[in-house]
Design an enzyme around this catalytic site. Structure first.
Site, PDB file in Angstrom:
ATOM      1  N   VAL A  12      26.155  98.553 -20.804  1.00 50.59           N
ATOM      2  CA  VAL A  12      26.226  99.018 -19.413  1.00 50.59           C
ATOM      3  C   VAL A  12      27.147  98.126 -18.592  1.00 50.59           C
ATOM      4  O   VAL A  12      27.949  98.614 -17.782  1.00 50.59           O
ATOM      5  CB  VAL A  12      24.822  99.082 -18.788  1.00 50.59           C
ATOM      6  CG1 VAL A  12      24.907  99.554 -17.331  1.00 50.59           C
ATOM      7  CG2 VAL A  12      23.925 100.018 -19.580  1.00 50.59           C
ATOM      8  N   ARG A  44      28.392  84.700 -23.708  1.00 51.33           N
ATOM      9  CA  ARG A  44      29.181  84.916 -24.925  1.00 51.33           C
ATOM     10  C   ARG A  44      30.679  84.778 -24.661  1.00 51.33           C
ATOM     11  O   ARG A  44      31.115  84.742 -23.516  1.00 51.33           O
ATOM     12  CB  ARG A  44      28.862  86.307 -25.495  1.00 51.33           C
ATOM     13  CG  ARG A  44      27.420  86.442 -25.980  1.00 51.33           C
ATOM     14  CD  ARG A  44      27.059  87.883 -26.254  1.00 51.33           C
ATOM     15  NE  ARG A  44      27.052  88.683 -25.036  1.00 51.33           N
ATOM     16  CZ  ARG A  44      26.858  89.996 -24.998  1.00 51.33           C
ATOM     17  NH1 ARG A  44      26.671  90.664 -26.128  1.00 51.33           N
ATOM     18  NH2 ARG A  44      26.864  90.648 -23.845  1.00 51.33           N
ATOM     19  N   LYS A 100      15.049  99.012 -16.009  1.00 46.25           N
ATOM     20  CA  LYS A 100      13.802  99.709 -15.680  1.00 46.25           C
ATOM     21  C   LYS A 100      12.566  98.831 -15.883  1.00 46.25           C
ATOM     22  O   LYS A 100      11.590  98.955 -15.172  1.00 46.25           O
ATOM     23  CB  LYS A 100      13.675 101.011 -16.467  1.00 46.25           C
ATOM     24  CG  LYS A 100      13.199 100.927 -17.906  1.00 46.25           C
ATOM     25  CD  LYS A 100      14.273 100.659 -18.907  1.00 46.25           C
ATOM     26  CE  LYS A 100      15.305 101.747 -18.991  1.00 46.25           C
ATOM     27  NZ  LYS A 100      16.338 101.484 -20.029  1.00 46.25           N
ATOM     28  N   GLU A 124      19.088 103.196  -9.062  1.00 45.50           N
ATOM     29  CA  GLU A 124      19.251 104.584  -9.499  1.00 45.50           C
ATOM     30  C   GLU A 124      19.355 104.697 -11.016  1.00 45.50           C
ATOM     31  O   GLU A 124      18.805 105.616 -11.634  1.00 45.50           O
ATOM     32  CB  GLU A 124      20.500 105.196  -8.850  1.00 45.50           C
ATOM     33  CG  GLU A 124      20.781 106.637  -9.247  1.00 45.50           C
ATOM     34  CD  GLU A 124      19.728 107.605  -8.733  1.00 45.50           C
ATOM     35  OE1 GLU A 124      19.054 108.249  -9.560  1.00 45.50           O
ATOM     36  OE2 GLU A 124      19.588 107.710  -7.496  1.00 45.50           O
ATOM     37  N   VAL A 127      16.197 104.957 -14.080  1.00 33.48           N
ATOM     38  CA  VAL A 127      15.523 106.160 -14.579  1.00 33.48           C
ATOM     39  C   VAL A 127      16.552 107.268 -14.709  1.00 33.48           C
ATOM     40  O   VAL A 127      17.235 107.597 -13.748  1.00 33.48           O
ATOM     41  CB  VAL A 127      14.397 106.625 -13.627  1.00 33.48           C
ATOM     42  CG1 VAL A 127      13.686 107.846 -14.217  1.00 33.48           C
ATOM     43  CG2 VAL A 127      13.403 105.510 -13.366  1.00 33.48           C
ATOM     44  N   GLY A 182      23.567 105.035 -32.979  1.00 30.53           N
ATOM     45  CA  GLY A 182      23.536 104.164 -31.810  1.00 30.53           C
ATOM     46  C   GLY A 182      22.601 104.614 -30.714  1.00 30.53           C
ATOM     47  O   GLY A 182      22.631 104.077 -29.601  1.00 30.53           O
ATOM     48  N   LYS A 200       9.490 104.228 -16.789  1.00 26.66           N
ATOM     49  CA  LYS A 200      10.203 105.166 -15.919  1.00 26.66           C
ATOM     50  C   LYS A 200       9.242 106.027 -15.107  1.00 26.66           C
ATOM     51  O   LYS A 200       9.475 106.266 -13.912  1.00 26.66           O
ATOM     52  CB  LYS A 200      11.143 106.027 -16.759  1.00 26.66           C
ATOM     53  CG  LYS A 200      12.277 105.221 -17.392  1.00 26.66           C
ATOM     54  CD  LYS A 200      13.078 106.053 -18.369  1.00 26.66           C
ATOM     55  CE  LYS A 200      14.195 105.231 -19.016  1.00 26.66           C
ATOM     56  NZ  LYS A 200      14.936 105.997 -20.046  1.00 26.66           N
TER      57      LYS A 200
END
Length: 402
Positions: A12, A44, A100, A124, A127, A182, A200
């Site tokens: 993300v 990293r 979450k 936002e 969930v 994945g 959620k």
């Protein structure tokens, strides 16, 4: 120039950076000035990337830089992410997250800190990934009393069930496919045991009912007990099996909230939601049912929701959105004992025993086992009857019907 930072450069986090670069012109037009990602916090080594100069390993760089006004928290977990988020909010910086677990466990505390320091804490993406869901609940449905929330909240389990239904593969093989594609982690426990969906539905319940619903107190069942026999039996009953998160308001203001596999009639829109897609139906007392559908996860889908929140925080820096819920002291979570459902029961034993112990609506004798659908029955009563029935044979599975 608006300057922002990203904490975490996983799936993300890298997506957030990509969305800012990919849609830079559009974002600048919407905000009236360009946005620069000044820092990316990660321990990293990313020296091979074209933007390697933006990486820092010291959190205090973000915390103490007065130019940074908004930070994306996409680290995950409730350890460092919780501590860093609190410190950023106290330092006068808005934080937007896809985490979450953190929102479900500590959202009320972080929202209170944000309000105290006149900054934003927005979530936002926590969930439904890229599905617009929380903002519509807070704004478009604000004039409604929420009666019920019912949805498919986890793409991994929905993919597994879809493979079982359409390809006839076992749970174990479908899980392996999800991992290879994945969609599932190496350790899939949070998904397949329902914990992800539980977090959620708790967040959605917090928003809908105004007080904290603790994931550790919400009853949660996953999909690991479902077999191809259940899939076939559900199909003969005109249903598809889905892992459903539900929150149902009672007349006294309390609410049931839980996660469990359900047999969903094929006439219900949720039955047709397949693969990694999510769908949530919200019943408002003024709107009736409203449905939200889309990819519940994925790099850019989730990142787009994080970026939208960051833009919102940057745009409304002088008038913050008021988001809050209680600390759980209202004790709104109602035990499931009195919640009534119709049930599907698959039983290895005598048909006469099943009919003697359960409030049966229909029974199908399949030779080596019996499949029954019950009349509406309270959860505690059904479980008491199942315990008695288990003394006469083997209860292969029991699931609610939507």
């Amino acid at each position: 120039m608006i300057k922002v930072a990203i904490m975490g450069h996983g799936t993300v986090g890298s997506g957030v950076y990509e969305v800012f670069q990919m849609n830079a012109d559009k974002i600048a037009r919407a905000l009236g000035e360009p946005v620069e990602v000044k820092y990316v916090l990660d321990l990293r080594d990313f020296s091979q990337l074209s933007y390697a100069d933006k990486f820092v390993k010291d959190f205090t760089v973000l915390e103490n830089d007065p130019e940074i006004s908004v930070v994306a928290e996409v680290m995950g977990g409730v350890g460092a992410a919780f501590e860093f988020t609190k410190r950023l909010l106290c330092a006068g910086k808005s934080v937007c997250t896809s985490n979450k677990e953190l929102v479900a466990m500590h959202g009320e505390e972080l929202l209170a800190i944000a309000r105290e320091h006149n900054v934003g804490y927005m979530f936002e993406a926590s969930v439904g990934g890229g599905i617009p869901l929380i903002r519509p609940m807070l704004q478009c449905l604000a004039g409604n009393e929420i009666v019920e929330i019912c949805g498919i909240l986890n793409g991994t389990t929905n993919y597994i069930l879809t493979q079982m239904i359409h390809s006839g593969v076992s749970f174990e093989d479908a899980l392996r496919q999800a991992q290879e594609n994945g969609y599932a982690e190496k350790d899939p426990t949070a998904d397949v045991e329902g914990h992800d969906a539980c977090r959620k539905i708790c967040i959605l319940s917090d928003i809908a009912f105004g007080d904290k619903f603790d994931p550790e107190e919400v009853e949660c069942e996953g999909i690991t007990k479902i077999t191809l026999r259940d899939v076939a039996a559900a199909d003969k009953l005109g249903c598809a099996i889905k892992l459903i998160g539900r929150a149902v308001r009672c007349d006294d203001g309390t609410a049931y909230a839980f996660v469990a596999p359900h047999l969903v009639p094929k006439s219900n829109l949720l039955a047709s939601v397949e693969d990694v897609f999510n769908a949530v139906m919200i019943d408002g007392n003024a709107t009736g049912d409203v449905m939200f559908y889309g990819k519940g996860a994925g790099k850019l889908a989730t990142a787009s929701a994080v970026v939208a929140d960051m833009m919102d925080c940057a745009f409304h820096k002088d008038r913050r959105r008021q988001i809050f819920w209680g600390d759980g002291s209202q004790h709104l979570l109602r035990p499931l004992d009195t919640f009534e459902s119709r049930w599907y029961v698959r039983f290895s034993g005598a048909k006469s025993d099943l009919e003697a112990f359960l409030p049966v609506d229909s029974v199908t004798d399949r030779g080596d086992e019996v499949v029954a659908v019950t009349r509406r029955c309270a959860t505690a009563e059904l479980r008491r009857r199942l315990a008695l029935l288990a003394e006469k044979g083997t209860i292969a599975n029991a699931m609610r019907m939507l």
